[in-house]
Motif scaffolding. Structure first.
Motif, PDB file in Angstrom:
ATOM      1  N   UNK A 215       0.931  -1.211   0.079  1.00 47.13           N
ATOM      2  CA  UNK A 215      -0.184  -0.035  -0.251  1.00 47.13           C
ATOM      3  C   UNK A 215       0.728   1.218  -0.043  1.00 47.13           C
ATOM      4  N   UNK A 216       1.916   1.150   0.765  1.00 45.12           N
ATOM      5  CA  UNK A 216       2.887   2.268   0.842  1.00 45.12           C
ATOM      6  C   UNK A 216       3.387   2.763  -0.464  1.00 45.12           C
ATOM      7  N   UNK A 217       3.685   1.720  -1.437  1.00 41.92           N
ATOM      8  CA  UNK A 217       4.481   1.904  -2.625  1.00 41.92           C
ATOM      9  C   UNK A 217       3.280   2.352  -3.781  1.00 41.92           C
ATOM     10  N   UNK A 218       2.194   1.812  -3.314  1.00 41.93           N
ATOM     11  CA  UNK A 218       1.139   2.237  -4.288  1.00 41.93           C
ATOM     12  C   UNK A 218       0.856   3.858  -4.333  1.00 41.93           C
ATOM     13  N   UNK A 219       0.666   4.245  -2.971  1.00 40.68           N
ATOM     14  CA  UNK A 219       0.315   5.443  -2.663  1.00 40.68           C
ATOM     15  C   UNK A 219       1.488   6.456  -3.371  1.00 40.68           C
ATOM     16  N   UNK A 220       2.689   5.984  -2.806  1.00 40.60           N
ATOM     17  CA  UNK A 220       3.996   6.831  -3.407  1.00 40.60           C
ATOM     18  C   UNK A 220       3.820   6.937  -5.120  1.00 40.60           C
TER      19      UNK A 220
END
Length: 248
Positions: A215-220
């Motif tokens: 999720x952190x990567x998708x948001x970034x």
């Protein structure tokens, strides 16, 4: 996306979740996050039968709801005459005016089963929030949920609403042939009347759970900056709640 609680399922969902979820606590949780970020206009995705809408309306907040299920929206409109509801897909929607905050509630992110689904959703959220607007959403934590369902093949939830005893038997299958952390979920809904089991409906969905790193990567990649990560236990799932801000 999955067949989300249409027809008779909408009413069953509504009845059972009145017991599963304390909507006063849910409203207070989300409203505190909104107030922390000075948000006045709100869109809730996954608004369902309008239980949170009722609380936002009672507090005279600028709220609108969006749900994929027309049957859910019919119940929500009947329950909340003053609220605006939109039938739509979180992957592709357009508001008349951008809002300060978009909520995705009820672990509705589970129905975003492909990477394209997720990227399209975050793109739609970005386009429909104001500059420096925020998004708040929850998701099921794969690192805890997959071991749990591997050890608990059958999970039963029970709810009593308006003197009717409802039960749901859930079977989860970790389907290793599927991409990502995707699960096949089948459920049997029934009532118990005079000690006898009466089947109401069967349901089947393919859903996805996520790791926090994913999720952190998708948001970034979709131009959101994480403001807060909350480890939150709900009635049946270990979840994370993310608060993220739209980048310029």
């Amino acid at each position: 996306m999955a067949n989300l609680y249409d027809g008779k399922m909408a009413a069953i969902y509504d009845a059972m979740y009145q017991t599963f979820v304390n909507y006063d606590e849910e409203y207070a949780f989300y409203n505190n996050l909104l107030q922390e970020n000075n948000c006045s206009s709100i869109l809730e995705i996954g608004s369902g039968t309008g239980n949170l809408a009722k609380r936002f309306d009672e507090n005279k907040q600028n709220y609108q709801g969006l749900d994929y299920s027309e049957s859910m929206i019919e119940i929500a409109k009947e329950r909340n005459k003053n609220c605006s509801f939109i039938q739509g897909d979180m992957r592709d929607f357009k508001l008349e005016n951008p809002v300060d905050a978009i909520l995705i509630t009820g672990r509705s992110t589970s129905y975003l089963i492909t990477n394209s689904d997720i990227n399209r959703t975050f793109d739609a959220l970005y386009k429909n929030t104001r500059d420096n607007g925020i998004i708040i959403f929850d998701f099921i934590d794969a690192n805890r949920f997959i071991p749990f369902i591997t050890e608990n093949v059958l999970i039963t939830h029970e709810a009593v609403y308006e003197n009717v005893n409802y039960k749901r038997d859930s079977h989860w299958d970790v389907n290793n042939s599927l991409e990502n952390f995707m699960l096949d979920w089948s459920a049997e809904y029934y009532t118990v009347v005079n000690g006898k089991k009466e089947i109401i409906e069967n349901d089947f969905s393919t859903v996805r759970v996520f790791t926090l790193n994913e999720i952190e990567l998708f948001l970034y990649l979709n131009n959101f900056e994480i403001l807060k990560t909350i480890d939150r236990k709900t009635y049946a799932y270990d979840t994370y709640v993310i608060v993220a801000k739209k980048k310029p």
